[in-house]
Scaffold this active site. Structure first.
Site, PDB file in Angstrom:
ATOM      1  N   HIS A 105      -1.113  37.275   4.415  1.00  0.00           N
ATOM      2  CA  HIS A 105      -2.401  36.753   3.783  1.00  0.00           C
ATOM      3  C   HIS A 105      -2.412  35.268   3.821  1.00  0.00           C
ATOM      4  O   HIS A 105      -1.814  34.254   4.029  1.00  0.00           O
ATOM      5  CB  HIS A 105      -1.202  36.224   2.064  1.00  0.00           C
ATOM      6  CG  HIS A 105      -2.055  36.414   0.901  1.00  0.00           C
ATOM      7  ND1 HIS A 105      -2.992  35.095   0.420  1.00  0.00           N
ATOM      8  CD2 HIS A 105      -2.533  37.584   0.480  1.00  0.00           C
ATOM      9  CE1 HIS A 105      -3.750  34.964  -0.272  1.00  0.00           C
ATOM     10  NE2 HIS A 105      -3.808  36.235  -0.612  1.00  0.00           N
ATOM     11  N   HIS A 106      -3.521  34.107   3.870  1.00  0.00           N
ATOM     12  CA  HIS A 106      -3.944  33.248   3.712  1.00  0.00           C
ATOM     13  C   HIS A 106      -3.386  32.309   3.353  1.00  0.00           C
ATOM     14  O   HIS A 106      -3.303  30.813   3.325  1.00  0.00           O
ATOM     15  CB  HIS A 106      -5.448  33.066   3.467  1.00  0.00           C
ATOM     16  CG  HIS A 106      -6.320  32.135   4.237  1.00  0.00           C
ATOM     17  ND1 HIS A 106      -5.484  31.126   5.322  1.00  0.00           N
ATOM     18  CD2 HIS A 106      -7.889  31.319   4.828  1.00  0.00           C
ATOM     19  CE1 HIS A 106      -6.289  30.040   6.082  1.00  0.00           C
ATOM     20  NE2 HIS A 106      -7.274  30.793   6.114  1.00  0.00           N
ATOM     21  N   SER A 107      -2.642  32.244   1.735  1.00  0.00           N
ATOM     22  CA  SER A 107      -1.687  31.506   1.353  1.00  0.00           C
ATOM     23  C   SER A 107      -0.741  30.816   1.718  1.00  0.00           C
ATOM     24  O   SER A 107      -0.321  29.672   2.041  1.00  0.00           O
ATOM     25  CB  SER A 107      -1.710  32.131  -0.229  1.00  0.00           C
ATOM     26  OG  SER A 107      -0.707  32.751  -0.178  1.00  0.00           O
ATOM     27  N   ASN A 131      -1.222  25.595   4.635  1.00  0.00           N
ATOM     28  CA  ASN A 131      -2.812  25.547   4.933  1.00  0.00           C
ATOM     29  C   ASN A 131      -2.755  23.917   5.529  1.00  0.00           C
ATOM     30  O   ASN A 131      -2.809  23.092   4.114  1.00  0.00           O
ATOM     31  CB  ASN A 131      -3.407  25.952   3.754  1.00  0.00           C
ATOM     32  CG  ASN A 131      -3.955  27.501   4.139  1.00  0.00           C
ATOM     33  OD1 ASN A 131      -4.263  27.837   4.378  1.00  0.00           O
ATOM     34  ND2 ASN A 131      -2.912  27.933   3.390  1.00  0.00           N
TER      35      ASN A 131
END
Length: 489
Positions: free
Chosen positions: A142-144, A333
């Site tokens: 997941h990009h989170s 991120n």
């Protein structure tokens, strides 16, 4: 426990029936190497032996989400006491002949499925049955939890620089690991409310000055006024933000833009890095300038195929890592976005390359004029209880007049030496990102590895059913520029 940052939470909240928030990669492998490799024995068991001993080197692989009751705070990552690698690491075999197209179709189907939020947010697949005895390793996370840089670092956990996997001592999991109780999370959420106003006061007033620099923000009524007023107030208290040209660009409507579906298409391919550098040197460009030129040329040709080439140039969003030295190795991120004009309206390939070089110079100047933490700061301004609604509304901007951009194009640097997974040599590493209503129905991401640039193209199936054509057009665009290089005699 570790709380998600405001920006990480936005990637989590954006998911919908048509949009997933994970990213991934497809690694092509050659298990047969001059008789000394794993050969036909390469498969799930060998990969699991390597990965299981190294799980502790990649914390996101063992951590799961826990939500704060009533939306009183952003979610937390916590160690999963019931972690089971066999749930996450899976195996599939392609039917003969196991072509690249069959592989891409299987990957697209898996990539379209959301991750199970009751477990750590990742899956990996050992894929066998490829033509010529090849194999593959597909992962999604997941990009989170990661961006492009930290995602590459996690992928490297399962890789080695020699055919023989390096020995790694497993790290024992601490006893007593458990999921926090609802009451404990509720208390934590209430406490975080007391600090939220302080966080807003620290970041938001400065960031509001640059609000109209966020891609697409100029299309929202009132944004320019808020940004202008905040700028005047800032100057009164001694802040002097640099003047920029902003992102008030004319972004044309194309078949790539509009509401997406839940279906995906994926294609991949490579170009030699040496050839890219030849073009770079001949035309006074950077490697990324050449990448953007190839992408522009491929898009122009695809749009001509569909009788949809607009008179105005396309506009691309280009993710940029904003990691500082003390953030190297940090997860989550640390990223911002640069916006660049793509001269798809120029027919001559050399003139197109020169225009792309000038466009990237201008894009970098505008990007450097705003704080690197802008996206993170503005994400902080969204109340946690509304973050899901806000994120989904943001990523549905394609339904409003005035697109923020046409697509994402991302370039992730990688190692320039051979790597191995459980003894099998890595032939290529192809990134697989995400598409949304806002970012467009096509995403082009590339990874540099061992002398070549590996492109991964993920698309909405209904918008770009012929995504493989774009892979061929990228190679053709490079050849076009190589032929145009002036003779050195």
């Amino acid at each position: 426990m570790e709380q998600l940052s405001a920006l990480d939470a936005q990637f989590l909240m954006v998911e919908s029936p048509t949009t997933t928030g994970h990213v991934g990669s497809l690694v092509l492998l050659d298990p047969v190497r001059d008789g000394d490799g794993p050969g036909d024995d390469w498969g799930l068991e060998m990969v699991r032996d390597v990965l299981e001993a190294r799980i502790h080197l990649a914390p996101p692989l063992r951590r799961r989400l826990v939500e704060v009751p009533l939306g009183l705070g952003r979610p937390y990552w916590t160690e999963d006491p019931h972690f089971d690698i066999e749930f996450h690491l899976r195996e599939l075999a392609l039917p003969a002949p196991g072509s690249r197209e069959q592989l891409a179709e299987q990957v697209a189907r898996i990539h379209a499925r959301p991750l199970d939020r009751s477990r750590p947010l990742w899956e990996a697949y050992v894929i066998t049955g490829l033509e010529g005895g090849g194999g593959a390793y597909y992962t999604k996370i997941h990009h989170s939890a990661i961006d492009g840089v930290s995602g590459a670092e996690i992928l490297e956990v399962v890789m080695d620089i020699d055919p023989e996997p390096r020995p790694v001592e497993p790290e024992p999991i601490p006893d007593g690991t458990r999921i926090p109780s609802t009451l404990s999370l509720l208390r934590t959420g209430v406490r975080s409310l007391a600090f939220s106003p302080l966080e807003l006061l620290r970041t938001v007033p400065r960031s509001l000055t640059y609000l109209d620099q966020v891609p697409g923000a100029a299309n929202v009524p009132g944004v320019s006024l808020v940004s202008s007023v905040a700028g005047r107030v800032g100057r009164l208290v001694g802040q002097h933000p640099p003047e920029g040209h902003g992102h008030n660009l004319r972004v044309p409507r194309t078949p790539l833009n509009g509401p997406i579906t839940a279906h995906r298409r994926f294609a991949f391919g490579s170009v030699p890095l040496a050839d890219v550098k030849r073009v770079k040197d001949a035309f006074g460009m950077t490697v990324n300038d050449v990448v953007m030129t190839l992408t522009t040329s491929a898009l122009r040709r695809w749009l001509l195929d569909h009788d949809s080439l607009p008179s105005a140039p396309l506009v691309a969003a280009v993710p940029v890592s904003v990691r500082t030295e003390d953030q190297q190795g940090a997860l989550g991120n640390q990223v911002s976005v640069m916006v660049a004009v793509m001269p798809t309206h120029i027919a001559d390939p050399v003139a197109r390359a020169e225009a792309m070089r000038a466009s990237m110079t201008e894009a970098k100047k505008n990007f450097n004029a705003v704080p690197a933490s802008l996206l993170q700061d503005l994400s902080t301004a969204i109340p946690t209880a509304l973050s899901g609604l806000a994120a989904r509304a943001l990523f549905h901007l394609a339904t409003l007049p005035g697109l923020p951009f046409n697509l994402f194009v991302s370039n992730v640097p990688g190692p320039q030496l051979p790597l191995y997974i459980a003894g099998a040599r890595v032939k290529g590493i192809y990134p697989i990102s995400a598409v949304t209503d806002m970012t467009g129905g096509l995403n082009i991401t590339l990874f540099s590895y061992d002398g070549h640039l590996d492109f991964g193209l993920i698309a909405c199936r209904e918008m770009v059913p012929d995504v493989w054509n774009l892979v061929g057009y990228l190679s053709d665009a490079l050849e076009e520029l190589l032929v145009a290089i002036p003779d050195q005699d």
